[in-house]
Design an enzyme around this catalytic site. Structure first.
Site, mmCIF file in Angstrom:
data_model
loop_
_atom_site.group_PDB
_atom_site.id
_atom_site.type_symbol
_atom_site.label_atom_id
_atom_site.label_comp_id
_atom_site.label_asym_id
_atom_site.label_seq_id
_atom_site.Cartn_x
_atom_site.Cartn_y
_atom_site.Cartn_z
ATOM 1 N N ASP A 12 0.827 -1.231 0.000
ATOM 2 C CA ASP A 12 0.000 0.000 0.000
ATOM 3 C C ASP A 12 0.848 1.262 0.000
ATOM 4 O O ASP A 12 0.424 2.302 0.500
ATOM 5 C CB ASP A 12 -0.954 0.021 1.210
ATOM 6 N N HIS A 40 -3.570 -2.034 -6.646
ATOM 7 C CA HIS A 40 -2.864 -0.792 -6.916
ATOM 8 C C HIS A 40 -3.897 0.239 -7.368
ATOM 9 O O HIS A 40 -4.591 0.037 -8.360
ATOM 10 C CB HIS A 40 -1.819 -0.991 -8.010
ATOM 11 N N THR A 303 -10.040 -5.213 -0.306
ATOM 12 C CA THR A 303 -11.024 -5.616 0.711
ATOM 13 C C THR A 303 -11.953 -4.499 1.152
ATOM 14 O O THR A 303 -13.032 -4.766 1.679
ATOM 15 C CB THR A 303 -10.296 -6.135 1.966
ATOM 16 N N ARG A 307 -7.368 0.469 6.731
ATOM 17 C CA ARG A 307 -5.976 0.104 6.940
ATOM 18 C C ARG A 307 -5.515 0.531 8.319
ATOM 19 O O ARG A 307 -5.930 1.563 8.835
ATOM 20 C CB ARG A 307 -5.082 0.755 5.891
ATOM 21 N N GLY A 416 0.464 14.138 -4.468
ATOM 22 C CA GLY A 416 -0.948 14.102 -4.837
ATOM 23 C C GLY A 416 -1.245 12.829 -5.606
ATOM 24 O O GLY A 416 -0.321 12.136 -6.062
#
Length: 429
Positions: A12, A40, A303, A307, A416
């Site tokens: 991640d 991703h 999922t 996180r 960003g």
């Protein structure tokens, strides 16, 4: 030239964006390991996408996307993903699938679900995508490769019969579920064959020829160093190697051909799933960091789970970059921290009263407490800034401190979610 883009943390980190951005100047993008158990997230002129199987170069007409032999291939998931991006106006990617890739079978997903259910509170936090059972079968030599779809049908049925004999002992007597049926699995595989036949290729020969022709190739990793089977926070790891060194195996290329390894690192820490996470924060502090985090907030691309989040962990990141053999670092999501007056960095671990800056084994990691250094925040939005020189001095100091702590050169800074929000930086290392 061949470059590897890999994660230095728990996954991640924003590898998808970095790959998507750099793919503009590359001919081929290769996924070399993992499966559909992680995603991703990419934002570009076509919209926002969460890719799970497709390489992140899928949005360029000039790029060939390769799923290498090291991938656990979820065929219906891949076809669904292809349709989802073309339905949004993305040109159909030029895709090649290795004939040696292992197929995630329906029973792999079932076994993943059954085992998590059996383990209860001791579960691994699996995404239940069938990845561990698929790779287990690979090394037990009862896996099904893509090329098996094209073998003699009677031989394939015999192979399935043997698999069912083994699996049904577990399914019926450990999990108390309905047994597998050979004919049903065979028909499923024939459906899979029709789905992917146009894409199947000898990708190792393709890549070796591309190397001879001096093509530019990106190798895209899934997850990060902390989730590596050998060098991560075992056993709360994934079931394949997440390291750049494995790219030569998972893609089928010579190791000396990889000239650059870009380790992607997030400006704070995040992780999906269970396992030791020393710099983790909780409660309101975690909710604020999570909701200010990567575009749309810190929720799993596969999922949708929130996180786990924490402050930047220099100990884990230094180790992660070392394991990846990083030649440079891309630091992502720096813009997310603009709301903070002060920003902690975890610069060491206290274990049994001793402070260390070296990442320990899992047994010692369980005892570790974070040693924090506070850095002044910049208290503004930096997402519209287009050059390193124009960043606030506090932001530069934060990034310079991270580079000092990890000892690897930070040459790219993402401020960003858009493809263009990527600043070049001259490292002081």
């Amino acid at each position: 030239m061949i470059k590897a883009i890999v994660g230095a943390n728990w996954g991640d980190e924003g590898k998808g964006k970095i790959t998507d951005s750099l793919a503009a100047k590359n001919d081929i993008v290769v996924r070399f390991q993992g499966g559909s158990n992680a995603g991703h997230t990419i934002k570009n002129e076509y919209g926002k996408f969460a890719l799970h199987m497709l390489p992140s170069g899928a949005f360029y007409k000039h790029t060939t996307c390769v799923l290498g032999n090291g991938v656990a291939l979820n065929i219906p998931g891949l076809i669904k993903e292809l349709k989802s991006i073309t339905d949004q106006g993305v040109p159909t990617p030029h895709l090649l699938i290795s004939d040696r890739a292992h197929i995630v079978m329906p029973y792999h997903i079932l076994l993943d679900e059954y085992e998590e259910e059996r383990l209860g509170k001791h579960s691994f936090g699996s995404t239940k995508s069938g990845i561990a059972p698929c790779f287990s079968d690979k090394y037990a030599k009862i896996g099904i490769q893509v090329n098996n779809l094209f073998m003699d049908e009677d031989e394939l049925k015999e192979k399935l019969k043997n698999i069912c004999t083994i699996k049904n002992v577990l399914i019926e007597h450990l999990y108390h579920k309905e047994p597998l049926q050979v004919d049903e699995l065979f028909h499923t595989l024939m459906d899979y064959k029709k789905m992917i036949e146009p894409y199947v290729a000898d990708t190792t020969t393709f890549l070796h020829q591309a190397i001879k022709e001096n093509k530019n190739i990106l190798l895209e990793g899934q997850l990060g160093s902390m989730k590596d089977t050998d060098h991560g926070i075992y056993p709360m790891v994934t079931s394949s190697s997440t390291l750049a060194g494995f790219a030569t195996i998972g893609a089928g290329i010579p190791p000396y051909e990889i000239k650059e390894v870009i380790a992607v690192v997030k400006a704070y820490s995040s992780s999906v799933g269970a396992g030791e996470f020393v710099s983790e924060v909780f409660g309101d502090e975690a909710n604020s960091l999570r909701n200010h985090g990567a575009d749309g907030g810190e929720y799993g691309a596969t999922t949708g789970r929130p996180r786990r989040v924490g402050w930047f962990d220099a100990v884990a990141t230094k180790y992660g970059c070392r394991m990846q053999g990083a030649t440079s670092v891309a630091l992502t999501v720096v813009d997310a921290l603009g709301y903070l007056d002060e920003i902690p960095i975890c610069i060491g671990y206290e274990i049994n009263g001793t402070i260390t800056t070296e990442f320990p084994n899992t047994t010692d990691l369980m005892k570790a407490k974070p040693v924090l250094k506070m850095m002044p925040g910049w208290k503004c939005d930096i997402s519209t800034i287009s050059s390193w020189d124009n960043l606030p001095i506090e932001c530069k100091n934060y990034i310079n401190e991270i580079e000092k702590q990890i000892g690897f050169p930070i040459t790219l800074v993402s401020n960003g979610p858009e493809r263009s929000a990527l600043l070049n930086r001259v490292s002081s290392i």
